[in-house]
Scaffold this motif. Structure first.
Motif, PDB file in Angstrom:
ATOM      1  N   ALA A  78       0.825  -1.208   0.000  1.00  0.00           N
ATOM      2  CA  ALA A  78       0.000   0.000   0.000  1.00  0.00           C
ATOM      3  C   ALA A  78       0.855   1.252   0.000  1.00  0.00           C
ATOM      4  CB  ALA A  78      -0.926  -0.010   1.217  1.00  0.00           C
ATOM      5  N   MET A  81       2.113   1.721  -3.503  1.00  0.00           N
ATOM      6  CA  MET A  81       1.033   2.207  -4.376  1.00  0.00           C
ATOM      7  C   MET A  81       0.750   3.681  -4.124  1.00  0.00           C
ATOM      8  SD  MET A  81      -1.718  -0.859  -4.277  1.00  0.00           S
ATOM      9  CE  MET A  81      -1.249  -2.533  -4.617  1.00  0.00           C
ATOM     10  N   ALA A  82       0.776   4.084  -2.857  1.00  0.00           N
ATOM     11  CA  ALA A  82       0.539   5.491  -2.524  1.00  0.00           C
ATOM     12  C   ALA A  82       1.652   6.362  -3.097  1.00  0.00           C
ATOM     13  CB  ALA A  82       0.446   5.665  -1.012  1.00  0.00           C
ATOM     14  N   ILE A  91      -6.141   1.879  -3.274  1.00  0.00           N
ATOM     15  CA  ILE A  91      -5.229   1.234  -2.325  1.00  0.00           C
ATOM     16  C   ILE A  91      -6.014   0.326  -1.389  1.00  0.00           C
ATOM     17  CG2 ILE A  91      -3.631   1.649  -0.415  1.00  0.00           C
ATOM     18  CD1 ILE A  91      -2.875   4.293  -1.842  1.00  0.00           C
ATOM     19  N   CYS A  95      -5.332  -3.731  -1.448  1.00  0.00           N
ATOM     20  CA  CYS A  95      -4.557  -4.262  -0.326  1.00  0.00           C
ATOM     21  C   CYS A  95      -5.422  -4.775   0.823  1.00  0.00           C
ATOM     22  CB  CYS A  95      -3.603  -3.200   0.209  1.00  0.00           C
ATOM     23  SG  CYS A  95      -2.377  -2.705  -1.008  1.00  0.00           S
ATOM     24  N   ALA A 102      -5.850   3.758   4.303  1.00  0.00           N
ATOM     25  CA  ALA A 102      -5.429   4.022   2.928  1.00  0.00           C
ATOM     26  C   ALA A 102      -5.304   5.531   2.697  1.00  0.00           C
ATOM     27  CB  ALA A 102      -6.426   3.401   1.951  1.00  0.00           C
ATOM     28  N   ALA A 106      -1.860   7.573   1.729  1.00  0.00           N
ATOM     29  CA  ALA A 106      -1.823   8.457   0.564  1.00  0.00           C
ATOM     30  C   ALA A 106      -1.376   9.863   0.965  1.00  0.00           C
ATOM     31  CB  ALA A 106      -3.183   8.492  -0.111  1.00  0.00           C
TER      32      ALA A 106
END
Length: 131
Positions: A78, A81-82, A91, A95, A102, A106
């Motif tokens: 995560a 991805m962020a 996210i 995840c 999430a 971010a």
């Protein structure tokens, strides 16, 4: 980590609630007390139920707040991805994280990117002027 510590705290509290106090032998009574103690009892003594028959402790508010632990790899994925700019909803869906976590990941990735840009701008003012 907080979830794991909360779960450990709740487990320790549950174990402490089940523990019985140590049995201490009787002290030597005075002669006056001995006469009182030797008299026949009117009511039979209460019997202590074994621990297996005792009712389970009532759940506390923390039992409902603590969620099951999430795999550490999910947080690493995560975070990556962020950093790549995925939305918190994406996210959370990919995840299996709660939406709030999430969003937090971010926002941390966004703040980290801004901090890195500011560090680059102060390190190389000529490059910042060209941008």
């Amino acid at each position: 980590m907080l979830r794991a510590e909360s779960r450990q705290m709740l487990d320790a509290q549950a174990r402490a609630a089940v523990r019985e106090p140590p049995v201490v032998g009787p002290a030597k009574p005075d002669p006056a007390e001995r006469q009182m103690l030797e008299r026949p009892l009117v009511a039979p003594p209460t019997l202590e139920r074994p621990a297996a028959e005792r009712p389970a402790p009532e759940p506390t508010a923390l039992d409902f707040v603590v969620a099951p632990p999430i795999d550490a790899d999910a947080y690493l994925n995560a975070t990556a991805m962020a950093a790549r700019g995925l939305t918190p909803a994406e996210i959370a869906a990919r995840c299996g994280l709660p939406a709030g976590e999430a969003r937090l990941l971010a926002s941390l990735a966004t703040a980290r990117a801004r901090r890195d840009e500011a560090a680059k701008a102060t390190a190389d003012p000529a490059a910042a002027a060209r941008s």
